[in-house]
Scaffold this motif. Structure first.
Motif, PDB file in Angstrom:
ATOM      1  N   ALA A 191       0.871  -1.168   0.000  1.00  0.00           N
ATOM      2  CA  ALA A 191       0.000   0.000   0.000  1.00  0.00           C
ATOM      3  C   ALA A 191       0.913   1.225   0.000  1.00  0.00           C
ATOM      4  O   ALA A 191       2.142   1.099   0.102  1.00  0.00           O
ATOM      5  CB  ALA A 191      -0.933   0.003   1.213  1.00  0.00           C
ATOM      6  N   GLN A 192       0.323   2.409  -0.129  1.00  0.00           N
ATOM      7  CA  GLN A 192       1.141   3.629  -0.016  1.00  0.00           C
ATOM      8  C   GLN A 192       1.725   3.694   1.389  1.00  0.00           C
ATOM      9  O   GLN A 192       1.036   3.408   2.373  1.00  0.00           O
ATOM     10  CB  GLN A 192       0.268   4.855  -0.274  1.00  0.00           C
ATOM     11  CG  GLN A 192      -0.276   4.963  -1.691  1.00  0.00           C
ATOM     12  CD  GLN A 192       0.800   5.137  -2.729  1.00  0.00           C
ATOM     13  OE1 GLN A 192       0.694   4.614  -3.820  1.00  0.00           O
ATOM     14  NE2 GLN A 192       1.845   5.869  -2.407  1.00  0.00           N
ATOM     15  N   TRP A 193       2.987   4.059   1.492  1.00  0.00           N
ATOM     16  CA  TRP A 193       3.670   4.026   2.780  1.00  0.00           C
ATOM     17  C   TRP A 193       4.640   5.183   2.891  1.00  0.00           C
ATOM     18  O   TRP A 193       5.080   5.764   1.906  1.00  0.00           O
ATOM     19  CB  TRP A 193       4.410   2.705   2.953  1.00  0.00           C
ATOM     20  CG  TRP A 193       5.441   2.439   1.888  1.00  0.00           C
ATOM     21  CD1 TRP A 193       5.210   2.055   0.590  1.00  0.00           C
ATOM     22  CD2 TRP A 193       6.868   2.573   2.018  1.00  0.00           C
ATOM     23  NE1 TRP A 193       6.395   1.934  -0.093  1.00  0.00           N
ATOM     24  CE2 TRP A 193       7.428   2.246   0.756  1.00  0.00           C
ATOM     25  CE3 TRP A 193       7.717   2.932   3.059  1.00  0.00           C
ATOM     26  CZ2 TRP A 193       8.798   2.256   0.527  1.00  0.00           C
ATOM     27  CZ3 TRP A 193       9.092   2.942   2.828  1.00  0.00           C
ATOM     28  CH2 TRP A 193       9.613   2.614   1.574  1.00  0.00           C
ATOM     29  N   MET A 194       4.954   5.508   4.144  1.00  0.00           N
ATOM     30  CA  MET A 194       5.952   6.531   4.465  1.00  0.00           C
ATOM     31  C   MET A 194       6.839   5.991   5.575  1.00  0.00           C
ATOM     32  O   MET A 194       6.341   5.414   6.548  1.00  0.00           O
ATOM     33  CB  MET A 194       5.286   7.834   4.914  1.00  0.00           C
ATOM     34  CG  MET A 194       4.473   8.531   3.845  1.00  0.00           C
ATOM     35  SD  MET A 194       3.730  10.069   4.479  1.00  0.00           S
ATOM     36  CE  MET A 194       2.902  10.658   2.997  1.00  0.00           C
ATOM     37  N   LEU A 195       8.130   6.184   5.426  1.00  0.00           N
ATOM     38  CA  LEU A 195       9.100   5.671   6.396  1.00  0.00           C
ATOM     39  C   LEU A 195       9.719   6.826   7.173  1.00  0.00           C
ATOM     40  O   LEU A 195      10.196   7.797   6.581  1.00  0.00           O
ATOM     41  CB  LEU A 195      10.195   4.879   5.682  1.00  0.00           C
ATOM     42  CG  LEU A 195      11.239   4.206   6.561  1.00  0.00           C
ATOM     43  CD1 LEU A 195      10.616   3.076   7.370  1.00  0.00           C
ATOM     44  CD2 LEU A 195      12.394   3.671   5.718  1.00  0.00           C
ATOM     45  N   ILE A 196       9.705   6.707   8.504  1.00  0.00           N
ATOM     46  CA  ILE A 196      10.361   7.681   9.362  1.00  0.00           C
ATOM     47  C   ILE A 196      11.511   6.999  10.105  1.00  0.00           C
ATOM     48  O   ILE A 196      11.680   5.775  10.035  1.00  0.00           O
ATOM     49  CB  ILE A 196       9.373   8.295  10.379  1.00  0.00           C
ATOM     50  CG1 ILE A 196       8.843   7.210  11.336  1.00  0.00           C
ATOM     51  CG2 ILE A 196       8.233   8.980   9.666  1.00  0.00           C
ATOM     52  CD1 ILE A 196       8.001   7.749  12.467  1.00  0.00           C
ATOM     53  N   ILE A 288       1.578   6.847  -6.746  1.00  0.00           N
ATOM     54  CA  ILE A 288       1.821   6.128  -7.994  1.00  0.00           C
ATOM     55  C   ILE A 288       2.231   4.707  -7.660  1.00  0.00           C
ATOM     56  O   ILE A 288       2.858   4.459  -6.613  1.00  0.00           O
ATOM     57  CB  ILE A 288       2.906   6.835  -8.847  1.00  0.00           C
ATOM     58  CG1 ILE A 288       2.933   6.268 -10.268  1.00  0.00           C
ATOM     59  CG2 ILE A 288       4.273   6.723  -8.205  1.00  0.00           C
ATOM     60  CD1 ILE A 288       3.845   7.043 -11.210  1.00  0.00           C
ATOM     61  N   PHE A 289       1.867   3.763  -8.525  1.00  0.00           N
ATOM     62  CA  PHE A 289       2.265   2.369  -8.378  1.00  0.00           C
ATOM     63  C   PHE A 289       3.006   1.936  -9.629  1.00  0.00           C
ATOM     64  O   PHE A 289       2.516   2.093 -10.743  1.00  0.00           O
ATOM     65  CB  PHE A 289       1.041   1.473  -8.158  1.00  0.00           C
ATOM     66  CG  PHE A 289       1.368  -0.004  -8.161  1.00  0.00           C
ATOM     67  CD1 PHE A 289       2.012  -0.580  -7.077  1.00  0.00           C
ATOM     68  CD2 PHE A 289       1.047  -0.801  -9.250  1.00  0.00           C
ATOM     69  CE1 PHE A 289       2.324  -1.929  -7.078  1.00  0.00           C
ATOM     70  CE2 PHE A 289       1.351  -2.147  -9.258  1.00  0.00           C
ATOM     71  CZ  PHE A 289       1.991  -2.712  -8.163  1.00  0.00           C
ATOM     72  N   SER A 300       6.027  -1.343  -6.663  1.00  0.00           N
ATOM     73  CA  SER A 300       6.439  -0.336  -5.693  1.00  0.00           C
ATOM     74  C   SER A 300       5.399   0.779  -5.639  1.00  0.00           C
ATOM     75  O   SER A 300       5.004   1.328  -6.671  1.00  0.00           O
ATOM     76  CB  SER A 300       7.804   0.245  -6.082  1.00  0.00           C
ATOM     77  OG  SER A 300       8.230   1.213  -5.152  1.00  0.00           O
ATOM     78  N   PHE A 301       4.955   1.098  -4.415  1.00  0.00           N
ATOM     79  CA  PHE A 301       4.076   2.234  -4.163  1.00  0.00           C
ATOM     80  C   PHE A 301       4.937   3.421  -3.743  1.00  0.00           C
ATOM     81  O   PHE A 301       5.798   3.280  -2.863  1.00  0.00           O
ATOM     82  CB  PHE A 301       3.064   1.912  -3.056  1.00  0.00           C
ATOM     83  CG  PHE A 301       1.995   0.926  -3.450  1.00  0.00           C
ATOM     84  CD1 PHE A 301       0.784   1.364  -3.944  1.00  0.00           C
ATOM     85  CD2 PHE A 301       2.211  -0.432  -3.324  1.00  0.00           C
ATOM     86  CE1 PHE A 301      -0.210   0.470  -4.304  1.00  0.00           C
ATOM     87  CE2 PHE A 301       1.233  -1.346  -3.676  1.00  0.00           C
ATOM     88  CZ  PHE A 301       0.021  -0.892  -4.171  1.00  0.00           C
TER      89      PHE A 301
END
Length: 445
Positions: A191-196, A288-289, A300-301
């Protein structure tokens, strides 16, 4: 994998290798029971299917180990012979969040709320969708952009859970966005993701914004010539291939190439969680995928700038491969007629359990495309005698020995002969004439 499972409502062991599931003397519809068995666990009672050992009041190996629960689920399983059968497996134990995970989870929800409040965006915390199929941690309502269903995830949720929640949010008109600190979690690229960074709840609580270190890309767009700063993806480093390349890169890599790698990690520090979420809600950032080369189910999302998204999609239709996918194998379930085993076989390994199916995600995602263009072909480097051309006296700009070459308007879209040495140059000097940096500084002395 087991070929028998206890049904807590029918009060009997279902024999999964028999066409009638061992219900020949019952008035229950077998097709309805099979449909019920194959439902997602979230759509039925978790304790509907139980290990036969547990139901017969014997020790269940999975429960004793503490790794799995005595409850089970049924799925279509393809064995080593390639035949599809119904098989039962133990469900994992329910994850209990630790105090640290719970504190970070709360801090992240508060961070998202106050970030959107400063930007004038409407949010809702733990609010179910209209269909009540999803309840994101924080719902962010778009204003000129997209609406987000943000999930703060600080433990490794199962792939099925991530996909199920993302699908439920998509049906409600939300783009599912998972925020995590660990890029090994199953949610990445499902899924769409964000890494901190791996931060504490106090750091999240005190932060005005948090750096975004994964899940965001920018589009590099360059003409492949001998004078290009970037190398040719096709291996023509000396001459260039004369075509246009588009490639998704991390912001720090893009900055490093543009500035000549003045720092170890590039120069851009402005990509943050808050700025990206606000950009998505207002329309300047889009999801975008990118599917993998051979398996369109995996890929890749990414979050990307809206301008880069438009550039990519303008050329993607003409470069997409139309190779037909291979026909899927036979999906008819096979029933051998064998009796069900009532002993728990958890932990037993008696040879290969599954057919050697193609692995997902092993092929690299196609992060770049090459576009045929009418660009000039690459010009090989040739020894050319140095021809000194004095600067014209009509220049109104002040002269200096060390010129500033960092401005974006100094770069030429295509290389042109240098006014001093005649070789291909990609820069403009203070007189707006094609020139190399070294040649211009030597002429200015």
């Amino acid at each position: 994998m087991a070929n028998g499972v206890w049904h807590s409502e029918l009060k009997c062991v279902l024999e999964l290798d028999k066409p009638d599931l061992g219900l020949s003397g019952s008035t229950v519809s077998v097709s309805d029971v099979i449909e019920e068995l194959l439902q997602p666990v979230a759509s039925r009672r978790r304790d509907l299917l139980v290990c036969p050992e547990k139901a017969l009041e014997r020790a269940c190996k999975a429960e004793v180990s503490g790794v799995k629960s005595p409850h089970m689920y049924v799925r279509r399983h393809r064995g080593p012979d390639g035949v599809l059968r119904l098989r039962a497996a133990h469900l994992p134990t329910v994850h209990q969040m630790t105090a640290e995970e719970s504190d970070r989870h709360k801090a992240m929800k508060e961070f998202l709320g106050r970030t959107c409040q400063r930007a004038g965006l409407k949010t809702a915390v733990e609010k179910p969708t209209k269909s009540r199929c999803a309840r994101p941690d924080v719902t962010i309502y778009g204003r000129g952009g997209i609406s987000l269903g943000c999930e703060a995830q600080f433990y490794n949720a199962s792939p099925s859970r991530v996909v199920r929640r993302a699908k439920a949010q998509a049906e409600a008109g939300l783009v599912s966005n998972w925020i995590t600190h660990d890029d090994t979690f199953h949610l990445v690229d499902r899924a769409q993701w964000m890494l901190i960074r791996d931060v504490t709840w106090r750091e999240i609580d005190n932060a005005a914004d948090l750096p975004l270190v994964g899940g965001f890309r920018v589009l590099a767009d360059w003409l492949c010539t001998a004078a290009a700063v970037r190398p040719c993806p096709r291996g023509k480093a000396k001459t260039g291939c004369g075509k246009r390349h588009l490639f998704w890169e991390t912001p720090r890599v893009a900055d490093g190439i543009a500035s000549g790698y003045t720092g170890d990690r590039g120069d851009r520090l402005g990509i943050t969680i808050g700025a990206t979420i606000i950009g998505a809600a207002t329309g300047s950032v889009l999801p975008i995928f990118l599917p993998s080369r051979k398996d369109p189910r995996s890929g890749s999302f990414m979050w990307v700038p809206a301008g880069d998204h438009a550039t990519w999609t303008d050329y993607q239709d003409s470069t997409t491969s139309h190779t037909p996918e291979p026909a899927p194998p036979d999906d008819d379930v096979h029933f051998s007629g064998s009796d069900a085993e009532t002993t728990c076989r958890f932990g037993d390994h008696n040879g290969p359990l599954s057919a050697p199916l193609p692995r997902r995600g092993i092929d690299n995602v196609e992060l770049g495309i090459t576009i045929d263009t009418h660009a000039l072909p690459g010009i090989p480097n040739q020894p050319t005698p140095l021809r000194h051309v004095p600067p014209t006296a009509t220049s109104s700009l002040p002269r200096q020995h060390l010129l500033d070459w960092g401005a974006a308007d100094r770069f030429l879209p295509q290389p042109q002969p240098c006014r001093h040495c005649g070789k291909p140059a990609s820069l403009l000097d203070d007189d707006a004439q094609p020139s190399h940096k070294v040649c211009a500084e030597q002429a200015a002395r």
